[in-house]
Write a protein that holds these residues in place. Structure first.
Motif, PDB file in Angstrom:
ATOM      1  N   GLN A  69       0.829  -1.207   0.000  1.00 60.02           N
ATOM      2  CA  GLN A  69       0.000   0.000   0.000  1.00 60.02           C
ATOM      3  C   GLN A  69       0.865   1.259   0.000  1.00 60.02           C
ATOM      4  OE1 GLN A  69      -2.171  -1.079   3.547  1.00 60.02           O
ATOM      5  NE2 GLN A  69      -4.040  -1.549   2.380  1.00 60.02           N
ATOM      6  N   LEU A  70       1.928   1.241   0.801  1.00 64.58           N
ATOM      7  CA  LEU A  70       2.839   2.390   0.822  1.00 64.58           C
ATOM      8  C   LEU A  70       3.464   2.618  -0.555  1.00 64.58           C
ATOM      9  CD1 LEU A  70       4.659   1.888   4.245  1.00 64.58           C
ATOM     10  CD2 LEU A  70       3.184   3.805   3.622  1.00 64.58           C
ATOM     11  N   ILE A  71       3.891   1.548  -1.187  1.00 67.08           N
ATOM     12  CA  ILE A  71       4.527   1.656  -2.504  1.00 67.08           C
ATOM     13  C   ILE A  71       3.533   2.189  -3.530  1.00 67.08           C
ATOM     14  CG2 ILE A  71       5.552   0.312  -4.391  1.00 67.08           C
ATOM     15  CD1 ILE A  71       6.843  -1.408  -2.094  1.00 67.08           C
ATOM     16  N   ARG A  72       2.292   1.727  -3.440  1.00 69.39           N
ATOM     17  CA  ARG A  72       1.256   2.234  -4.351  1.00 69.39           C
ATOM     18  C   ARG A  72       1.076   3.748  -4.166  1.00 69.39           C
ATOM     19  NH1 ARG A  72      -1.636  -2.064  -4.374  1.00 69.39           N
ATOM     20  NH2 ARG A  72      -2.432  -1.723  -2.304  1.00 69.39           N
ATOM     21  N   GLU A  73       1.066   4.184  -2.890  1.00 71.59           N
ATOM     22  CA  GLU A  73       0.945   5.618  -2.582  1.00 71.59           C
ATOM     23  C   GLU A  73       2.140   6.403  -3.152  1.00 71.59           C
ATOM     24  OE1 GLU A  73      -1.320   7.620  -0.721  1.00 71.59           O
ATOM     25  OE2 GLU A  73      -2.670   5.909  -0.994  1.00 71.59           O
ATOM     26  N   ILE A  74       3.340   5.857  -2.990  1.00 69.08           N
ATOM     27  CA  ILE A  74       4.552   6.522  -3.495  1.00 69.08           C
ATOM     28  C   ILE A  74       4.481   6.641  -5.009  1.00 69.08           C
ATOM     29  CG2 ILE A  74       7.065   6.329  -3.735  1.00 69.08           C
ATOM     30  CD1 ILE A  74       6.953   4.791  -0.984  1.00 69.08           C
ATOM     31  N   LYS A  75       4.075   5.572  -5.669  1.00 70.27           N
ATOM     32  CA  LYS A  75       3.976   5.588  -7.130  1.00 70.27           C
ATOM     33  C   LYS A  75       2.936   6.598  -7.606  1.00 70.27           C
ATOM     34  CE  LYS A  75       5.579   0.886  -8.126  1.00 70.27           C
ATOM     35  NZ  LYS A  75       5.208  -0.433  -8.667  1.00 70.27           N
ATOM     36  N   GLU A  76       1.944   6.859  -6.769  1.00 78.19           N
ATOM     37  CA  GLU A  76       0.907   7.833  -7.127  1.00 78.19           C
ATOM     38  C   GLU A  76       1.306   9.257  -6.754  1.00 78.19           C
ATOM     39  OE1 GLU A  76      -2.701   6.345  -5.361  1.00 78.19           O
ATOM     40  OE2 GLU A  76      -2.745   4.594  -6.689  1.00 78.19           O
ATOM     41  N   GLY A  77       2.528   9.444  -6.242  1.00 76.44           N
ATOM     42  CA  GLY A  77       3.026  10.785  -5.974  1.00 76.44           C
ATOM     43  C   GLY A  77       3.138  11.180  -4.513  1.00 76.44           C
ATOM     44  N   ASN A  78       2.719  10.333  -3.606  1.00 76.05           N
ATOM     45  CA  ASN A  78       2.794  10.640  -2.175  1.00 76.05           C
ATOM     46  C   ASN A  78       4.167  10.189  -1.649  1.00 76.05           C
ATOM     47  OD1 ASN A  78       2.398  11.150   0.505  1.00 76.05           O
ATOM     48  ND2 ASN A  78       0.601   9.833   0.730  1.00 76.05           N
ATOM     49  N   VAL A  79       5.203  10.979  -1.947  1.00 78.97           N
ATOM     50  CA  VAL A  79       6.572  10.584  -1.623  1.00 78.97           C
ATOM     51  C   VAL A  79       6.846  10.552  -0.117  1.00 78.97           C
ATOM     52  CG1 VAL A  79       7.537  11.308  -3.826  1.00 78.97           C
ATOM     53  CG2 VAL A  79       7.433  12.942  -1.947  1.00 78.97           C
ATOM     54  N   GLU A  80       6.008  11.195   0.690  1.00 83.05           N
ATOM     55  CA  GLU A  80       6.191  11.176   2.144  1.00 83.05           C
ATOM     56  C   GLU A  80       6.083   9.757   2.698  1.00 83.05           C
ATOM     57  OE1 GLU A  80       3.817  13.379   0.753  1.00 83.05           O
ATOM     58  OE2 GLU A  80       5.285  15.014   0.731  1.00 83.05           O
ATOM     59  N   CYS A  81       5.384   8.893   1.990  1.00 85.69           N
ATOM     60  CA  CYS A  81       5.228   7.498   2.443  1.00 85.69           C
ATOM     61  C   CYS A  81       6.562   6.750   2.442  1.00 85.69           C
ATOM     62  CB  CYS A  81       4.211   6.765   1.572  1.00 85.69           C
ATOM     63  SG  CYS A  81       2.522   7.297   1.847  1.00 85.69           S
ATOM     64  N   TYR A  82       7.515   7.230   1.659  1.00 88.29           N
ATOM     65  CA  TYR A  82       8.810   6.542   1.598  1.00 88.29           C
ATOM     66  C   TYR A  82       9.525   6.602   2.944  1.00 88.29           C
ATOM     67  CZ  TYR A  82      12.903   4.453  -0.508  1.00 88.29           C
ATOM     68  OH  TYR A  82      13.922   3.584  -0.804  1.00 88.29           O
ATOM     69  N   ALA A  83       9.288   7.670   3.702  1.00 82.77           N
ATOM     70  CA  ALA A  83       9.892   7.789   5.038  1.00 82.77           C
ATOM     71  C   ALA A  83       9.463   6.629   5.935  1.00 82.77           C
ATOM     72  CB  ALA A  83       9.523   9.121   5.676  1.00 82.77           C
ATOM     73  N   GLU A  84       8.231   6.186   5.773  1.00 84.62           N
ATOM     74  CA  GLU A  84       7.743   5.047   6.570  1.00 84.62           C
ATOM     75  C   GLU A  84       8.466   3.763   6.174  1.00 84.62           C
ATOM     76  OE1 GLU A  84       5.717   2.512   9.160  1.00 84.62           O
ATOM     77  OE2 GLU A  84       6.102   4.664   9.217  1.00 84.62           O
TER      78      GLU A  84
END
Length: 196
Positions: free
Chosen positions: A5-20
């Motif tokens: 789910q985090l990776i999906r969010e990152i791919k959609e532009g939510n780069v803040e999820c990468y910190a998690e």
């Protein structure tokens, strides 16, 4: 949130999820990298390599497909390849760790016998692990220290599961051979840091 789910969010532009993702895996990757670098006495670059691993993973996140491997397996693969690249660059791959540098300096009289025996066992096990060929050492570290299963190790090392089992068997046999006199001592049943 799961890794997927985090990776999906990152791919959609939510780069803040990468910190998690970094928070979840930073300690494990740093530990793995440090173990691999220890043989060449390059632990001082472990944090840099860990950061480089996460940077490379971030730059390649759009090519990651979780149907082929888990994120952690993919990340360990990147970390291993980054370490191997650093070892090739350093040309120090046959310099072995001087364990005395890591042990606190104290007079023998001030340390209890049990501490001395434990330190000696740890030193002998580290020395035995450092003497293993790179793939055996990597497989052993991933299995015993990182607690990964055979399938994950096979993906990271780009081998079959049976090859991983064979590498681990040979690594354990080699270490057992090197530590035979210590293993035979009833007070030193189990090598420090190694699970049976």
């Amino acid at each position: 949130m799961t890794d997927s789910q985090l990776i999906r969010e990152i791919k959609e532009g939510n780069v803040e999820c990468y910190a998690e993702l970094i928070r979840r895996y930073e300690r494990k990757i740093l530990s793995f990298v440090t173990h691999l670098l220890r043989q060449s006495n390059l632990q001082h670059v472990a944090e840099d390599i860990c950061q480089e691993t996460f940077y490379k993973a971030y730059k390649s996140i759009h090519s990651f497909r979780d149907v082929e491997a888990t994120f952690s397996t993919w990340l360990y693969t990147i970390a291993r390849n980054t370490v191997l690249s650093e070892l090739r660059k350093s040309r120090n791959s046959d310099v072995y760790l001087e364990d005395a540098q890591q042990m606190p300096m104290a007079s023998v009289k001030s340390l209890p016998e049990a501490v001395l025996l434990r330190n000696e066992r740890e030193r002998m096990v580290r020395q035995a692990i450092n003497s293993l060929p790179e793939k055996q050492r990597s497989a052993l570290i991933l299995r015993e220290y990182e607690q990964l299963d055979y399938n994950e190790i096979a993906v990271i090392l780009n081998l079959t599961v049976s090859s991983v089992k064979s590498l681990l068997f040979r690594a354990r046999q080699s270490i057992k051979g090197q530590l035979e006199t210590y293993i035979m001592d009833p007070h030193l049943d189990e090598a420090e840091g190694m699970n049976r």
